[in-house]
Design a protein around this motif. Structure first.
Motif, PDB file in Angstrom:
ATOM      1  N   ARG A  32       1.499  -5.959  -7.540  1.00 25.17           N
ATOM      2  CA  ARG A  32       0.434  -6.972  -7.668  1.00 25.17           C
ATOM      3  C   ARG A  32       0.262  -7.733  -6.349  1.00 25.17           C
ATOM      4  O   ARG A  32      -0.852  -7.918  -5.869  1.00 25.17           O
ATOM      5  CB  ARG A  32       0.743  -7.934  -8.807  1.00 25.17           C
ATOM      6  CG  ARG A  32       0.493  -7.358 -10.177  1.00 25.17           C
ATOM      7  CD  ARG A  32       0.800  -8.374 -11.284  1.00 25.17           C
ATOM      8  NE  ARG A  32       0.534  -7.843 -12.585  1.00 25.17           N
ATOM      9  CZ  ARG A  32       1.378  -7.101 -13.297  1.00 25.17           C
ATOM     10  NH1 ARG A  32       2.562  -6.804 -12.809  1.00 25.17           N
ATOM     11  NH2 ARG A  32       1.044  -6.654 -14.490  1.00 25.17           N
ATOM     12  N   GLU A  33       1.369  -8.171  -5.778  1.00 19.65           N
ATOM     13  CA  GLU A  33       1.330  -8.868  -4.491  1.00 19.65           C
ATOM     14  C   GLU A  33       0.793  -7.948  -3.399  1.00 19.65           C
ATOM     15  O   GLU A  33       0.000  -8.369  -2.552  1.00 19.65           O
ATOM     16  CB  GLU A  33       2.735  -9.359  -4.117  1.00 19.65           C
ATOM     17  CG  GLU A  33       2.786 -10.042  -2.773  1.00 19.65           C
ATOM     18  CD  GLU A  33       4.189 -10.399  -2.325  1.00 19.65           C
ATOM     19  OE1 GLU A  33       4.308 -10.928  -1.208  1.00 19.65           O
ATOM     20  OE2 GLU A  33       5.169 -10.135  -3.065  1.00 19.65           O
ATOM     21  N   LEU A  34       1.198  -6.704  -3.425  1.00 23.84           N
ATOM     22  CA  LEU A  34       0.766  -5.734  -2.421  1.00 23.84           C
ATOM     23  C   LEU A  34      -0.740  -5.524  -2.472  1.00 23.84           C
ATOM     24  O   LEU A  34      -1.423  -5.565  -1.439  1.00 23.84           O
ATOM     25  CB  LEU A  34       1.518  -4.421  -2.640  1.00 23.84           C
ATOM     26  CG  LEU A  34       1.298  -3.306  -1.642  1.00 23.84           C
ATOM     27  CD1 LEU A  34       1.576  -3.749  -0.214  1.00 23.84           C
ATOM     28  CD2 LEU A  34       2.178  -2.111  -2.005  1.00 23.84           C
ATOM     29  N   ILE A  35      -1.293  -5.326  -3.654  1.00 16.83           N
ATOM     30  CA  ILE A  35      -2.744  -5.146  -3.802  1.00 16.83           C
ATOM     31  C   ILE A  35      -3.483  -6.380  -3.293  1.00 16.83           C
ATOM     32  O   ILE A  35      -4.464  -6.274  -2.545  1.00 16.83           O
ATOM     33  CB  ILE A  35      -3.128  -4.838  -5.265  1.00 16.83           C
ATOM     34  CG1 ILE A  35      -2.585  -3.475  -5.693  1.00 16.83           C
ATOM     35  CG2 ILE A  35      -4.645  -4.898  -5.451  1.00 16.83           C
ATOM     36  CD1 ILE A  35      -2.690  -3.197  -7.187  1.00 16.83           C
ATOM     37  N   GLN A  36      -3.015  -7.555  -3.683  1.00 16.41           N
ATOM     38  CA  GLN A  36      -3.646  -8.808  -3.250  1.00 16.41           C
ATOM     39  C   GLN A  36      -3.629  -8.919  -1.729  1.00 16.41           C
ATOM     40  O   GLN A  36      -4.640  -9.245  -1.104  1.00 16.41           O
ATOM     41  CB  GLN A  36      -2.918 -10.002  -3.884  1.00 16.41           C
ATOM     42  CG  GLN A  36      -3.226 -11.345  -3.252  1.00 16.41           C
ATOM     43  CD  GLN A  36      -4.695 -11.698  -3.239  1.00 16.41           C
ATOM     44  OE1 GLN A  36      -5.437 -11.380  -4.157  1.00 16.41           O
ATOM     45  NE2 GLN A  36      -5.153 -12.340  -2.182  1.00 16.41           N
ATOM     46  N   ARG A  37      -2.509  -8.623  -1.122  1.00 20.70           N
ATOM     47  CA  ARG A  37      -2.400  -8.749   0.333  1.00 20.70           C
ATOM     48  C   ARG A  37      -3.291  -7.729   1.046  1.00 20.70           C
ATOM     49  O   ARG A  37      -3.914  -8.040   2.042  1.00 20.70           O
ATOM     50  CB  ARG A  37      -0.945  -8.597   0.773  1.00 20.70           C
ATOM     51  CG  ARG A  37      -0.796  -9.110   2.178  1.00 20.70           C
ATOM     52  CD  ARG A  37       0.556  -9.487   2.653  1.00 20.70           C
ATOM     53  NE  ARG A  37       1.400 -10.245   1.771  1.00 20.70           N
ATOM     54  CZ  ARG A  37       2.704 -10.345   1.955  1.00 20.70           C
ATOM     55  NH1 ARG A  37       3.290  -9.717   2.958  1.00 20.70           N
ATOM     56  NH2 ARG A  37       3.435 -11.064   1.131  1.00 20.70           N
ATOM     57  N   GLU A  65      -6.220  -7.007 -13.424  1.00 21.65           N
ATOM     58  CA  GLU A  65      -7.301  -7.904 -13.017  1.00 21.65           C
ATOM     59  C   GLU A  65      -7.734  -7.666 -11.565  1.00 21.65           C
ATOM     60  O   GLU A  65      -8.884  -7.830 -11.214  1.00 21.65           O
ATOM     61  CB  GLU A  65      -6.829  -9.348 -13.183  1.00 21.65           C
ATOM     62  CG  GLU A  65      -7.913 -10.376 -12.968  1.00 21.65           C
ATOM     63  CD  GLU A  65      -7.438 -11.778 -13.275  1.00 21.65           C
ATOM     64  OE1 GLU A  65      -7.645 -12.654 -12.423  1.00 21.65           O
ATOM     65  OE2 GLU A  65      -6.856 -11.976 -14.360  1.00 21.65           O
ATOM     66  N   ASN A  66      -6.798  -7.277 -10.709  1.00 19.84           N
ATOM     67  CA  ASN A  66      -7.061  -7.035  -9.290  1.00 19.84           C
ATOM     68  C   ASN A  66      -6.623  -5.600  -8.976  1.00 19.84           C
ATOM     69  O   ASN A  66      -5.563  -5.387  -8.408  1.00 19.84           O
ATOM     70  CB  ASN A  66      -6.277  -8.066  -8.461  1.00 19.84           C
ATOM     71  CG  ASN A  66      -6.732  -8.130  -7.037  1.00 19.84           C
ATOM     72  OD1 ASN A  66      -7.821  -7.690  -6.691  1.00 19.84           O
ATOM     73  ND2 ASN A  66      -5.882  -8.676  -6.178  1.00 19.84           N
ATOM     74  N   PRO A  67      -7.445  -4.604  -9.337  1.00 19.73           N
ATOM     75  CA  PRO A  67      -6.992  -3.204  -9.331  1.00 19.73           C
ATOM     76  C   PRO A  67      -7.050  -2.503  -7.972  1.00 19.73           C
ATOM     77  O   PRO A  67      -7.757  -2.931  -7.057  1.00 19.73           O
ATOM     78  CB  PRO A  67      -7.967  -2.533 -10.291  1.00 19.73           C
ATOM     79  CG  PRO A  67      -9.231  -3.302 -10.105  1.00 19.73           C
ATOM     80  CD  PRO A  67      -8.791  -4.734  -9.882  1.00 19.73           C
ATOM     81  N   VAL A  68      -6.333  -1.375  -7.913  1.00 24.30           N
ATOM     82  CA  VAL A  68      -6.498  -0.459  -6.791  1.00 24.30           C
ATOM     83  C   VAL A  68      -7.875   0.182  -6.940  1.00 24.30           C
ATOM     84  O   VAL A  68      -8.448   0.197  -8.022  1.00 24.30           O
ATOM     85  CB  VAL A  68      -5.400   0.629  -6.743  1.00 24.30           C
ATOM     86  CG1 VAL A  68      -4.033   0.033  -6.459  1.00 24.30           C
ATOM     87  CG2 VAL A  68      -5.384   1.476  -7.992  1.00 24.30           C
TER      88      VAL A  68
END
Length: 157
Positions: A32-37, A65-68
């Motif tokens: 999740r953190e990786l996708i956001q960053r 909610e914040n997908p690849v």
């Protein structure tokens, strides 16, 4: 494949990368953190999955909610070029295409003139090729063949 993809987001973003694909196996604790960053650096996030990893492991990364924005199905074991294409990985591509019709699905490994049709007809719309392009007498011809195969498959699906 790197063991800590978070360490590479900043330098690749600064270098101008448009996308960043990480292996699900190396990011189970912090995806999740990786996708956001990745997104915060203006890059398109993608997730790769090795042949032995079940396809279900990427579902949470696509459905969150914040997908690849792309899934890369490895059709060889990552690490070195020139390996033989694993046909049974096309089941993963077909499953992803059916479940997520608009998702970018990439395949990497063992792709060439004799395997591109299988990948394209399974639903792959992004192709990674090394040996078959760079080892060809006419690389442009191989690239053209790949593009045509993917375009034709997309018309028929």
């Amino acid at each position: 494949m790197v063991t800590n993809p978070l360490d590479y987001v900043e330098p690749l973003g600064k270098a101008g990368a448009s996308g960043f694909t990480f292996h699900v196996e190396a990011s189970r604790e912090n995806w999740r953190e990786l996708i956001q960053r990745i997104k915060s650096k203006g890059m398109k996030p993608g997730v790769a999955l090795k042949p032995g990893t079940p396809i279900e492991e990427v579902y949470p990364l696509i459905e969150c909610e914040n997908p690849v924005e792309m899934v890369l199905v490895m059709t060889v074991e990552p690490g070195f070029g020139g390996q033989k294409f694993m046909l049974d990985m096309m089941d993963k591509v077909k499953t992803l295409r059916k479940k997520y019709p608009s998702l970018d699905i990439e395949v990497d490994g063992g792709l060439g003139p004799s395997t591109i049709e299988m990948a394209a007809s399974a639903g792959a719309n992004c192709i990674v090729a090394g040996s078959s392009v760079f080892g060809a007498p006419e690389p442009a011809h191989v690239i053209s063949l790949f593009k045509k195969s993917v375009e034709e498959a997309q018309k028929n699906n």
